[in-house]
Design a protein around this motif. Structure first.
Motif, PDB file in Angstrom:
ATOM      1  N   PRO A 137       0.810  -1.229   0.000  1.00  0.00           N
ATOM      2  CA  PRO A 137       0.000   0.000   0.000  1.00  0.00           C
ATOM      3  C   PRO A 137       0.837   1.269   0.000  1.00  0.00           C
ATOM      4  N   MET A 138       1.942   1.295   0.737  1.00  0.00           N
ATOM      5  CA  MET A 138       2.758   2.505   0.823  1.00  0.00           C
ATOM      6  C   MET A 138       3.380   2.875  -0.520  1.00  0.00           C
ATOM      7  N   TRP A 139       3.523   1.873  -1.408  1.00  0.00           N
ATOM      8  CA  TRP A 139       4.061   2.169  -2.733  1.00  0.00           C
ATOM      9  C   TRP A 139       3.026   2.856  -3.613  1.00  0.00           C
ATOM     10  N   LYS A 140       1.769   2.700  -3.276  1.00  0.00           N
ATOM     11  CA  LYS A 140       0.679   3.206  -4.115  1.00  0.00           C
ATOM     12  C   LYS A 140       0.276   4.639  -3.784  1.00  0.00           C
ATOM     13  N   VAL A 141       0.654   5.130  -2.614  1.00  0.00           N
ATOM     14  CA  VAL A 141       0.137   6.410  -2.124  1.00  0.00           C
ATOM     15  C   VAL A 141       1.128   7.539  -2.379  1.00  0.00           C
ATOM     16  N   SER A 142       0.633   8.639  -2.901  1.00  0.00           N
ATOM     17  CA  SER A 142       1.462   9.821  -3.110  1.00  0.00           C
ATOM     18  C   SER A 142       1.960  10.362  -1.774  1.00  0.00           C
ATOM     19  N   ASN A 143       3.210  10.811  -1.751  1.00  0.00           N
ATOM     20  CA  ASN A 143       3.780  11.367  -0.521  1.00  0.00           C
ATOM     21  C   ASN A 143       2.996  12.571  -0.016  1.00  0.00           C
ATOM     22  N   VAL A 144       2.342  13.281  -0.924  1.00  0.00           N
ATOM     23  CA  VAL A 144       1.571  14.472  -0.546  1.00  0.00           C
ATOM     24  C   VAL A 144       0.498  14.122   0.481  1.00  0.00           C
ATOM     25  N   LEU A 145      -0.067  12.920   0.387  1.00  0.00           N
ATOM     26  CA  LEU A 145      -1.181  12.529   1.255  1.00  0.00           C
ATOM     27  C   LEU A 145      -0.724  11.965   2.593  1.00  0.00           C
ATOM     28  N   LEU A 146       0.570  11.785   2.759  1.00  0.00           N
ATOM     29  CA  LEU A 146       1.065  11.149   3.973  1.00  0.00           C
ATOM     30  C   LEU A 146       1.553  12.146   5.017  1.00  0.00           C
ATOM     31  N   ASP A 155      -7.066  19.467   1.308  1.00  0.00           N
ATOM     32  CA  ASP A 155      -7.629  19.472   2.666  1.00  0.00           C
ATOM     33  C   ASP A 155      -9.069  19.954   2.626  1.00  0.00           C
ATOM     34  N   ARG A 156      -9.984  19.087   3.026  1.00  0.00           N
ATOM     35  CA  ARG A 156     -11.397  19.443   3.051  1.00  0.00           C
ATOM     36  C   ARG A 156     -11.898  19.740   4.462  1.00  0.00           C
ATOM     37  N   GLY A 157     -10.972  19.806   5.413  1.00  0.00           N
ATOM     38  CA  GLY A 157     -11.334  20.134   6.782  1.00  0.00           C
ATOM     39  C   GLY A 157     -11.843  18.925   7.552  1.00  0.00           C
ATOM     40  N   GLY A 158     -11.699  18.995   8.866  1.00  0.00           N
ATOM     41  CA  GLY A 158     -12.188  17.895   9.702  1.00  0.00           C
ATOM     42  C   GLY A 158     -11.478  16.588   9.466  1.00  0.00           C
ATOM     43  N   VAL A 218      -3.088   6.014  -5.399  1.00  0.00           N
ATOM     44  CA  VAL A 218      -3.915   7.023  -4.735  1.00  0.00           C
ATOM     45  C   VAL A 218      -3.100   8.312  -4.654  1.00  0.00           C
ATOM     46  N   GLY A 219      -3.650   9.393  -5.208  1.00  0.00           N
ATOM     47  CA  GLY A 219      -2.947  10.670  -5.208  1.00  0.00           C
ATOM     48  C   GLY A 219      -3.862  11.820  -4.872  1.00  0.00           C
TER      49      GLY A 219
END
Length: 258
Positions: A137-146, A155-158, A218-219
């Protein structure tokens, strides 16, 4: 007669042991050669050398490797398959005969691949594969989201974030929509043509989404056009004070610049 039977049996056992030793020696040699030429595979900040798991002929070990791939969807598993070199036509035909199909190239002589349920890494050694491992999973996720410093447009808040994820070919938009309905996240868009979906969900659930066997990446959602100037250069932060309507009209050619 009985003695002769035992002599024959003993000879057969010796032959089996010798064969096993020869097989292990061959596997060891193949593994050493593969390790010598194996390249690093990069996923963002992650640098990976997949385990060379096709050379181990032990049945239990092979079953354990296959179990780590996850649960098949529609009879197919998505894996990372690495080779000592770029597969040629003969290697690709061999893969097809084994029910496997190569997808996108990710570098380091490695590809996303689809393999049939019930397959094991050792099956693909004859096609030139040196490693067949799960896509973490960690290979699939953009660093921006981590991180904690999320872009304003993500950022949509909450604790909620807006993301775009893509899926592998073994599922379709209908499958994805059913999954998202069960997940109960806000669905912004699902594109059958591009095999992508845009959703709003808690940031803490991003990694769980990536862990789905059928999810490819996921990005973050793309920034709005208002965050870019006329030359296409991103403006820092929220462009307060920018005449957004005027900028948009100028892009459309409805207002002449002085």
């Amino acid at each position: 007669m009985g003695r002769m039977k035992w002599v024959v049996l003993a000879a057969a056992m010796v032959a089996v042991v010798a064969g096993c030793k020869a097989l292990k020696a061959t596997e060891s040699t193949q593994r050493e050669e593969a390790a010598r030429v194996q390249q690093v595979v990069r996923f963002g900040k992650h640098e990976v050398k997949p385990e060379l798991n096709v050379f181990n002929g032990d049945t239990q070990r092979q079953e354990a490797y296959a179990a780590a791939w996850g649960t098949a969807v529609n009879g197919v598993l998505n894996v990372l398959m690495q080779f000592a070199r770029i597969p040629d036509t003969a290697m690709r035909r061999e893969l097809e005969s084994l029910g496997a199909r190569l997808g996108g190239y990710v570098g380091g002589n490695a590809y996303y691949a689809q393999v049939p349920m019930g397959a094991k890494p050792h099956d693909f050694a004859k096609a030139g594969a040196i490693a067949v491992v799960p896509i973490e999973p960690m290979w699939k996720v953009s660093n921006v989201l981590l991180g904690t410093n999320l872009p304003e447009w993500v950022d949509r808040g909450g604790g909620q974030v807006e993301v775009v994820f893509s899926w592998f070919p073994n599922v379709d938009a209908a499958f994805v929509k059913r999954h998202l309905a069960q997940r109960r996240c806000k669905v912004v868009n699902v594109s059958e043509a591009f095999s992508t979906a845009t959703v709003v969900l808690p940031q803490r659930e991003v990694m769980a989404l990536a862990a789905e066997q059928w999810v490819q990446h996921v990005g973050p959602v793309a920034p709005p056009m208002e965050l870019f100037d006329e030359g296409g250069v991103q403006r820092p932060g929220n462009p307060r004070g920018v005449d957004v309507d005027g900028l948009r009209k100028r892009r459309q050619g409805t207002v002449k610049k002085d």
